[in-house]
Design a protein around this motif. Structure first.
Motif, PDB file in Angstrom:
ATOM      1  N   CYS A  52      -3.465  -3.698  -1.500  1.00 18.15           N
ATOM      2  CA  CYS A  52      -4.030  -4.538  -0.450  1.00 18.15           C
ATOM      3  C   CYS A  52      -5.403  -4.985  -0.919  1.00 18.15           C
ATOM      4  N   GLY A  53      -5.533  -6.260  -1.219  1.00 22.34           N
ATOM      5  CA  GLY A  53      -6.797  -6.751  -1.763  1.00 22.34           C
ATOM      6  C   GLY A  53      -7.105  -6.049  -3.063  1.00 22.34           C
ATOM      7  N   GLY A  54      -8.269  -5.483  -3.165  1.00 21.70           N
ATOM      8  CA  GLY A  54      -8.685  -4.794  -4.379  1.00 21.70           C
ATOM      9  C   GLY A  54      -8.462  -3.300  -4.348  1.00 21.70           C
TER      10      GLY A  54
END
Length: 69
Positions: A52-54
């Motif tokens: 999720c994202g980074g």
């Protein structure tokens, strides 16, 4: 720190024993452990991992998961 030491540290978190979640930066995990190795370690424990994202989010539970939204 070695790959094994990083894995021991990650999977010795209290959240792991409680069936919670552990998250790590994608950059950190890829550099310190390696994506393929992390995936193998998560699968060997019967856990689940999402990105999720980074962040890699490891769900430290062997049960069924459902993405609600």
């Amino acid at each position: 720190m070695t790959i094994e030491a990083n894995l021991r540290l990650m999977f010795s978190a209290k959240a792991v024993s409680r069936g919670g979640v552990v998250r790590r930066s994608v950059v950190w995990a890829d550099e310190q452990i390696g994506r393929d190795r992390l995936i193998r370690e998560v699968q060997a424990r019967g856990f689940h991992m999402i990105r999720c994202g980074g962040q890699y989010v490891v769900i430290c539970n062997r049960g069924f998961i459902e993405v609600v939204c």
